[in-house]
Motif scaffolding. Structure first.
Motif, PDB file in Angstrom:
ATOM      1  N   GLU A  22      13.602  74.526  28.688  1.00  0.00           N
ATOM      2  CA  GLU A  22      12.249  74.689  29.227  1.00  0.00           C
ATOM      3  C   GLU A  22      12.302  74.872  30.740  1.00  0.00           C
ATOM      4  O   GLU A  22      13.001  74.151  31.435  1.00  0.00           O
ATOM      5  CB  GLU A  22      11.387  73.450  28.927  1.00  0.00           C
ATOM      6  CG  GLU A  22      11.332  73.067  27.465  1.00  0.00           C
ATOM      7  CD  GLU A  22      11.978  71.710  27.219  1.00  0.00           C
ATOM      8  OE1 GLU A  22      11.391  70.707  27.647  1.00  0.00           O
ATOM      9  OE2 GLU A  22      13.064  71.660  26.607  1.00  0.00           O
ATOM     10  N   GLY A  23      11.548  75.863  31.218  1.00  0.00           N
ATOM     11  CA  GLY A  23      11.487  76.100  32.661  1.00  0.00           C
ATOM     12  C   GLY A  23      12.596  77.009  33.168  1.00  0.00           C
ATOM     13  O   GLY A  23      12.651  77.311  34.354  1.00  0.00           O
ATOM     14  N   TRP A  24      13.497  77.424  32.269  1.00  0.00           N
ATOM     15  CA  TRP A  24      14.611  78.280  32.669  1.00  0.00           C
ATOM     16  C   TRP A  24      14.484  79.646  32.007  1.00  0.00           C
ATOM     17  O   TRP A  24      13.902  79.758  30.934  1.00  0.00           O
ATOM     18  CB  TRP A  24      15.942  77.686  32.204  1.00  0.00           C
ATOM     19  CG  TRP A  24      16.364  76.448  32.914  1.00  0.00           C
ATOM     20  CD1 TRP A  24      15.885  75.188  32.691  1.00  0.00           C
ATOM     21  CD2 TRP A  24      17.348  76.344  33.947  1.00  0.00           C
ATOM     22  NE1 TRP A  24      16.523  74.294  33.521  1.00  0.00           N
ATOM     23  CE2 TRP A  24      17.428  74.986  34.303  1.00  0.00           C
ATOM     24  CE3 TRP A  24      18.172  77.264  34.604  1.00  0.00           C
ATOM     25  CZ2 TRP A  24      18.290  74.512  35.278  1.00  0.00           C
ATOM     26  CZ3 TRP A  24      19.040  76.806  35.578  1.00  0.00           C
ATOM     27  CH2 TRP A  24      19.092  75.447  35.912  1.00  0.00           C
ATOM     28  N   ARG A  66      16.117  78.816  37.272  1.00  0.00           N
ATOM     29  CA  ARG A  66      14.961  77.919  37.121  1.00  0.00           C
ATOM     30  C   ARG A  66      13.942  78.231  38.210  1.00  0.00           C
ATOM     31  O   ARG A  66      14.216  78.032  39.397  1.00  0.00           O
ATOM     32  CB  ARG A  66      15.421  76.449  37.214  1.00  0.00           C
ATOM     33  CG  ARG A  66      14.282  75.466  36.970  1.00  0.00           C
ATOM     34  CD  ARG A  66      14.784  74.053  36.753  1.00  0.00           C
ATOM     35  NE  ARG A  66      15.316  73.457  37.966  1.00  0.00           N
ATOM     36  CZ  ARG A  66      15.877  72.244  38.027  1.00  0.00           C
ATOM     37  NH1 ARG A  66      15.993  71.528  36.925  1.00  0.00           N
ATOM     38  NH2 ARG A  66      16.330  71.764  39.162  1.00  0.00           N
ATOM     39  N   GLU A  67      12.798  78.726  37.768  1.00  0.00           N
ATOM     40  CA  GLU A  67      11.742  79.205  38.672  1.00  0.00           C
ATOM     41  C   GLU A  67      11.297  78.107  39.647  1.00  0.00           C
ATOM     42  O   GLU A  67      11.188  78.337  40.851  1.00  0.00           O
ATOM     43  CB  GLU A  67      10.555  79.662  37.825  1.00  0.00           C
ATOM     44  CG  GLU A  67       9.619  80.628  38.519  1.00  0.00           C
ATOM     45  CD  GLU A  67       9.977  82.081  38.173  1.00  0.00           C
ATOM     46  OE1 GLU A  67      10.002  82.889  39.102  1.00  0.00           O
ATOM     47  OE2 GLU A  67      10.234  82.385  36.996  1.00  0.00           O
ATOM     48  N   LYS A  68      11.050  76.911  39.100  1.00  0.00           N
ATOM     49  CA  LYS A  68      10.445  75.808  39.846  1.00  0.00           C
ATOM     50  C   LYS A  68      11.050  75.592  41.238  1.00  0.00           C
ATOM     51  O   LYS A  68      10.344  75.443  42.221  1.00  0.00           O
ATOM     52  CB  LYS A  68      10.606  74.546  38.980  1.00  0.00           C
ATOM     53  CG  LYS A  68       9.946  73.315  39.503  1.00  0.00           C
ATOM     54  CD  LYS A  68      10.085  72.180  38.500  1.00  0.00           C
ATOM     55  CE  LYS A  68      11.495  71.571  38.539  1.00  0.00           C
ATOM     56  NZ  LYS A  68      11.608  70.314  37.796  1.00  0.00           N
ATOM     57  N   ASP A  69      12.381  75.555  41.313  1.00  0.00           N
ATOM     58  CA  ASP A  69      13.021  75.318  42.611  1.00  0.00           C
ATOM     59  C   ASP A  69      13.975  76.448  43.007  1.00  0.00           C
ATOM     60  O   ASP A  69      14.748  76.300  43.947  1.00  0.00           O
ATOM     61  CB  ASP A  69      13.750  73.968  42.616  1.00  0.00           C
ATOM     62  CG  ASP A  69      14.750  73.835  41.476  1.00  0.00           C
ATOM     63  OD1 ASP A  69      14.813  74.748  40.620  1.00  0.00           O
ATOM     64  OD2 ASP A  69      15.479  72.829  41.434  1.00  0.00           O
ATOM     65  N   GLU A 126      17.512  68.610  40.915  1.00  0.00           N
ATOM     66  CA  GLU A 126      16.896  67.732  39.927  1.00  0.00           C
ATOM     67  C   GLU A 126      17.403  68.089  38.527  1.00  0.00           C
ATOM     68  O   GLU A 126      17.319  69.247  38.103  1.00  0.00           O
ATOM     69  CB  GLU A 126      15.369  67.912  39.997  1.00  0.00           C
ATOM     70  CG  GLU A 126      14.620  66.926  39.138  1.00  0.00           C
ATOM     71  CD  GLU A 126      13.163  67.360  38.939  1.00  0.00           C
ATOM     72  OE1 GLU A 126      12.678  68.219  39.684  1.00  0.00           O
ATOM     73  OE2 GLU A 126      12.544  66.828  38.008  1.00  0.00           O
ATOM     74  N   ASN A 127      17.944  67.104  37.840  1.00  0.00           N
ATOM     75  CA  ASN A 127      18.424  67.281  36.460  1.00  0.00           C
ATOM     76  C   ASN A 127      19.570  68.271  36.288  1.00  0.00           C
ATOM     77  O   ASN A 127      19.837  68.718  35.180  1.00  0.00           O
ATOM     78  CB  ASN A 127      17.281  67.700  35.526  1.00  0.00           C
ATOM     79  CG  ASN A 127      16.413  66.523  35.144  1.00  0.00           C
ATOM     80  OD1 ASN A 127      16.926  65.412  35.001  1.00  0.00           O
ATOM     81  ND2 ASN A 127      15.132  66.746  34.986  1.00  0.00           N
ATOM     82  N   LYS A 148      12.949  64.108  27.135  1.00  0.00           N
ATOM     83  CA  LYS A 148      13.576  64.420  28.444  1.00  0.00           C
ATOM     84  C   LYS A 148      14.974  63.810  28.552  1.00  0.00           C
ATOM     85  O   LYS A 148      15.503  63.634  29.644  1.00  0.00           O
ATOM     86  CB  LYS A 148      12.707  63.921  29.625  1.00  0.00           C
ATOM     87  CG  LYS A 148      11.282  64.448  29.612  1.00  0.00           C
ATOM     88  CD  LYS A 148      11.235  65.916  29.983  1.00  0.00           C
ATOM     89  CE  LYS A 148       9.841  66.493  29.799  1.00  0.00           C
ATOM     90  NZ  LYS A 148       9.847  67.913  29.415  1.00  0.00           N
TER      91      LYS A 148
END
Ligand SMILES: [Zn+2]
Ligand SMILES: [Zn+2]
Length: 254
Positions: free
Chosen positions: A143-145, A162-165, A5-6, A27
């Motif tokens: 953000e998120g990294w 990147r924590e999210k995925d 994603e992104n 975004k």
């Protein structure tokens, strides 16, 4: 090529670059990670236009300053005039004050190793636009990294996570092709591998960095060389690499 994603990947001859999109309040902001081999600027610009129309990036982030990662840097900065982020320990290479140590072509067999003395080692004279990565929040706009110092391949090498995925952009700290082999490079044959041996002066430190990356529990891996990898094959590959390294050390009596 969509990596996650992104996040988009693009290969310039032998070295990968990455685009991180979806940033900022709107975004719609994006950044570029590394700038590929020399003469790749027209391809990178064309690709960027396809992805982001005429929007220029917030910044260029360099994992390190080897020639195959900063090739298009000067041209891109001239066109975009954006800040270039690089780790404080890598800066002097980029600014030509320091040269990387000479390669060790005979450390590992393979055509790419054999040719490595021909690869340029000079940094490029480049002083404008440079911003230093040193504090935890140096890359506040991602953000998120988070960024990690992963030395060994070079002193100021960084990786992005990147924590999210569990997405890891590892630069050359950990690559997914045996870069020493011309055949493997041409075929982009997938295999988790330590940094290109001919250009890694501090192998022990590079393995400490690889352990640090494994501890992140990566689920998606996109490196400076090779194809993206997903799921279990990443951890299996890293563990195999660490095991090989430790047995080699035992044999050598280290
Ligand atoms: Zn490198
Ligand atoms: Zn490289």
């Amino acid at each position: 090529m969509k990596i996650a994603e992104n996040v988009y990947g693009y290969r310039t001859a032998i070295a990968n670059i990455a685009y991180i999109a979806g940033l900022g309040e709107t975004k719609e902001e994006w950044v570029l990670i590394d700038t590929g081999v020399p003469f790749s600027a027209p391809f990178i610009l064309k690709n960027s236009k396809k992805l982001f129309k005429d929007k220029k990036p917030l910044a260029i982030i360099l994992t390190h300053a080897h020639f195959d990662h900063i090739g298009a840097l000067q041209t891109l900065v001239r066109v975009w005039d954006v800040p270039v982020y690089i780790h404080e320990k890598e800066m002097s290479y980029l600014e030509s004050e320091k040269k990387y140590p000479p390669p060790t072509p005979f450390k590992e067999k393979g055509m790419m190793s054999f040719l490595s003395p021909l690869y340029p080692r000079d940094g490029i004279a480049f002083h404008s636009n440079i911003k230093v990565i040193s504090a935890e929040d140096s890359l506040y706009f991602l953000e998120g990294w988070k960024w990690l110092h992963t030395p060994g391949h070079t002193d100021g090498h960084i990786s992005l996570f990147r924590e999210k995925d569990g997405l890891l952009l590892a630069g050359d700290a950990l690559i997914t092709v045996r870069q020493e082999s011309l055949f493997a490079v041409l075929m982009q044959k997938k295999e988790i591998h330590g940094p290109p041996a001919y250009f890694t002066p501090n192998v022990e430190t590079s393995f400490t960095s690889i352990e640090k990356l494994l501890a992140l529990d990566p689920h998606i891996l996109y490196s400076g060389h090779g194809m993206p990898m997903y799921g279990n094959e990443i951890k299996e590959g890293i563990n195999k690499l660490l095991y090989q390294h430790s047995t080699e050390n035992l044999v050598k009596g280290n």
